[in-house]
Enzyme design. Structure first.
Site, PDB file in Angstrom:
ATOM      1  N   GLY A  12       8.120   4.018   1.688  1.00 26.09           N
ATOM      2  CA  GLY A  12       8.644   5.164   2.416  1.00 26.09           C
ATOM      3  C   GLY A  12      10.148   5.224   2.317  1.00 26.09           C
ATOM      4  O   GLY A  12      10.773   4.520   1.525  1.00 26.09           O
ATOM      5  N   ASP A  57       9.953  14.777  12.538  1.00 24.86           N
ATOM      6  CA  ASP A  57       9.640  14.627  11.107  1.00 24.86           C
ATOM      7  C   ASP A  57       8.128  14.699  10.905  1.00 24.86           C
ATOM      8  O   ASP A  57       7.541  13.887  10.188  1.00 24.86           O
ATOM      9  CB  ASP A  57      10.192  13.308  10.569  1.00 24.86           C
ATOM     10  CG  ASP A  57      10.197  13.267   9.037  1.00 24.86           C
ATOM     11  OD1 ASP A  57      10.153  14.340   8.411  1.00 24.86           O
ATOM     12  OD2 ASP A  57      10.235  12.159   8.469  1.00 24.86           O
ATOM     13  N   ILE A  71       0.815  -1.220   0.000  1.00 28.79           N
ATOM     14  CA  ILE A  71       0.000   0.000   0.000  1.00 28.79           C
ATOM     15  C   ILE A  71       0.848   1.269   0.000  1.00 28.79           C
ATOM     16  O   ILE A  71       0.311   2.370   0.019  1.00 28.79           O
ATOM     17  CB  ILE A  71      -0.973   0.024   1.200  1.00 28.79           C
ATOM     18  CG1 ILE A  71      -0.211  -0.139   2.518  1.00 28.79           C
ATOM     19  CG2 ILE A  71      -2.032  -1.042   1.047  1.00 28.79           C
ATOM     20  CD1 ILE A  71      -1.109  -0.039   3.749  1.00 28.79           C
ATOM     21  N   PHE A  94      12.397   4.239   4.454  1.00 31.53           N
ATOM     22  CA  PHE A  94      13.144   3.098   4.974  1.00 31.53           C
ATOM     23  C   PHE A  94      12.592   1.745   4.522  1.00 31.53           C
ATOM     24  O   PHE A  94      13.183   0.722   4.813  1.00 31.53           O
ATOM     25  CB  PHE A  94      13.160   3.142   6.502  1.00 31.53           C
ATOM     26  CG  PHE A  94      13.881   4.340   7.045  1.00 31.53           C
ATOM     27  CD1 PHE A  94      15.182   4.605   6.655  1.00 31.53           C
ATOM     28  CD2 PHE A  94      13.254   5.209   7.912  1.00 31.53           C
ATOM     29  CE1 PHE A  94      15.855   5.711   7.144  1.00 31.53           C
ATOM     30  CE2 PHE A  94      13.916   6.320   8.408  1.00 31.53           C
ATOM     31  CZ  PHE A  94      15.222   6.565   8.021  1.00 31.53           C
TER      32      PHE A  94
END
Length: 503
Positions: free
Chosen positions: A214, A333, A211, A216
């Protein structure tokens, strides 16, 4: 005379049977409190007390031998007849020998070691050392040819169906994730599910579909006993990121309705590669970024999104003092892509891999050497110009507040009043490129002191006017002048009451 001698025999037999029964009871863990040798218990004369078993182990590596002696609580003896903790284990480069017993100080022993000095290489061994790498290269080439021939490069092991027998010994049938989390928060340490339960859950999850991707790793939707979960899969190269995020999520007392619900962390090794899993609650709306791209929101929807985000950040920033306390945490973040939208229209903050914790007792911050992290577009002025005080934890909280002000701007633009709303855009979309550099952001934010434009129409709506005022007070160049997350939460709570909104 013979009758007189024979008379006490039944009494003697009863005494023998009673002694045998007492000895048998003593062998059962939990029958009585045990005193065990504990190599770390310096304040208690190297002694600990348990209702389970005494434990001793020796771990041998190529260059050292580690001895460990301690108590094992009865609750940790799983399964009870042959506990895993008492079983020997071996990993690449190390061998661990264990011994469990149930007598006072019975673990105050030296377990034998097996490490021996290796003799010099003979002709046969030397030939093996030379031939080994050659064989390895040949086998690797054959394996690559085989994989290319079959055109099957497998990136993720996805089982066809769940095997409920794997988790039956530890998690009873009918138990839901909600049940496990409730038990953990009411009777556990508050720092997450036991590791054995986490591993059991992770290894019986069926991956359904990818889905998202990212920085990482990749995020999958999965199922555990019919319940949907989100699985964030890190590559083995990102082990430090995986470990850090799992560590932060398992901070005592972190669980909150506006923080992404952590379920489990596990490393899955299939012999060829290692996958590092983080399992969390699944939210079908996805990130706030995706949600605002797809939908406009009402005034009520805008306040719900903003208030829940502020509540989550206030909980992160808050220190809870006590034996079951929680350290203050800064996200570092915060952005719309790291906030998820729940089914009820509220938000939860996710992606804590860059977060830092503050130890108030020692006034220290557990932070990596590189402090210029996060997403450049959302960096506060003091981060962009490198003037942030890295030794002052409040600095990180203030940088989070600046970023949350930008998120509020994204939300407010999509608030539709009388059919009028703005298109979704990222902050500073009209001032910097799609992937701006630190220097480009510094020029706009620090030198030109520009901030995202606030449309005039917002002044005609009380809710949008309040949101605009909050944003401006989040964007001050002086971090000390910015609002706190708790102050923002209270202001939005008052606004929701004025608008008659039930959260």
């Amino acid at each position: 005379m013979e009758a007189a001698v024979a008379a006490p025999r039944p009494r003697l037999l009863l005494l023998v049977l009673a002694a045998a029964a007492a000895a048998a009871a003593a062998l059962l863990p939990g029958a009585t409190a045990l005193q065990c040798f504990c190599h770390l218990c310096t304040k208690d004369n190297f002694t600990c007390v348990t209702d389970g078993l005494c434990f001793v182990s020796v771990t041998e590596t190529t260059d050292k031998v580690i001895h460990n002696s301690m108590c094992i609580a009865e609750i940790d003896l799983i399964p009870r007849d042959r506990p895993f903790v008492c079983a020997p284990s071996s990993k690449t480069g190390s061998v661990t020998t264990t011994y469990c017993c149930n007598q006072d100080h019975c673990n105050k022993i030296e377990l034998p070691t097996t490490v021996k000095s290796s003799p010099g290489l003979g002709p046969v061994e030397l030939a093996a050392v030379i031939a080994g790498p050659v064989c390895f290269v040949c086998i690797s080439l054959m394996l690559m040819v085989y994989i290319c021939h079959n055109r099957t490069v497998i990136h993720h092991r996805v089982p066809n169906e769940e095997d409920p027998s794997l988790d039956r010994p530890f998690i009873s049938e009918g138990t839901t994730l909600k049940d496990l989390i409730y038990d953990m928060t009411t009777s556990g340490s508050g720092s997450g599910l036991p590791l054995l339960v986490q591993r059991t859950i992770a290894r019986t999850i069926v991956l359904q579909e990818s889905i998202g991707k990212g920085r990482f790793g990749e995020v999958w939707r999965g199922k555990w006993r019919g319940e949907e979960v989100a699985v964030k899969i890190f590559s083995s190269r990102e082990e430090r990121s995986w470990f850090r995020e799992a560590e932060i999520y398992q901070t005592v007392m972190l669980r909150h309705e506006n923080i992404l619900g952590f379920i489990a962390a596990d490393n899955k090794d299939n012999g060829t590669w290692t996958q590092l899993w983080l399992v969390s609650d699944y939210h079908e709306h996805g990130s706030l970024f995706d949600y605002l791209n797809r939908y406009t929101v009402t005034v009520e929807g805008m306040i719900k999104l903003a208030l829940s985000t502020a509540s989550g950040l206030a909980h992160l920033h808050m220190e809870i003092v006590g034996t079951q306390g929680k350290p203050a945490i800064a996200h570092r973040d915060l952005k719309s892509k790291n906030i998820l939208v729940k089914k009820n229209g509220t938000c939860c903050i996710a992606d804590l891999g860059l977060a830092v914790r503050h130890d108030s007792a020692t006034d220290t911050i557990d932070i990596a050497p590189n402090h210029r992290v996060g997403t450049k577009r959302y960096m506060a002025p003091e981060v962009l110009d490198d003037s942030i005080n890295m030794k002052h934890f409040e600095s990180f909280k203030r940088a989070d507040i600046y970023a949350m002000g930008l998120v509020f701007w994204e939300i407010a633009r999509r608030c539709s009043i009388g059919g009028i709303h703005e298109d979704y855009q990222l902050p500073y979309y009209d001032l910097v490129p799609s992937d701006p550099s630190v220097e480009e952001m510094r020029k706009v934010v620090c030198e030109q002191k520009l901030r995202p434009n606030i449309p005039n129409r917002w002044q005609s709506c009380e809710a949008l006017r309040v949101m605009a005022k909050i944003m401006r007070e989040c964007w001050y160049a002086n971090g000390a002048a910015r609002l706190t997350a708790l102050r923002i939460k209270k202001t939005l709570s008052q606004l929701s009451q004025q608008e008659g909104i039930k959260m």
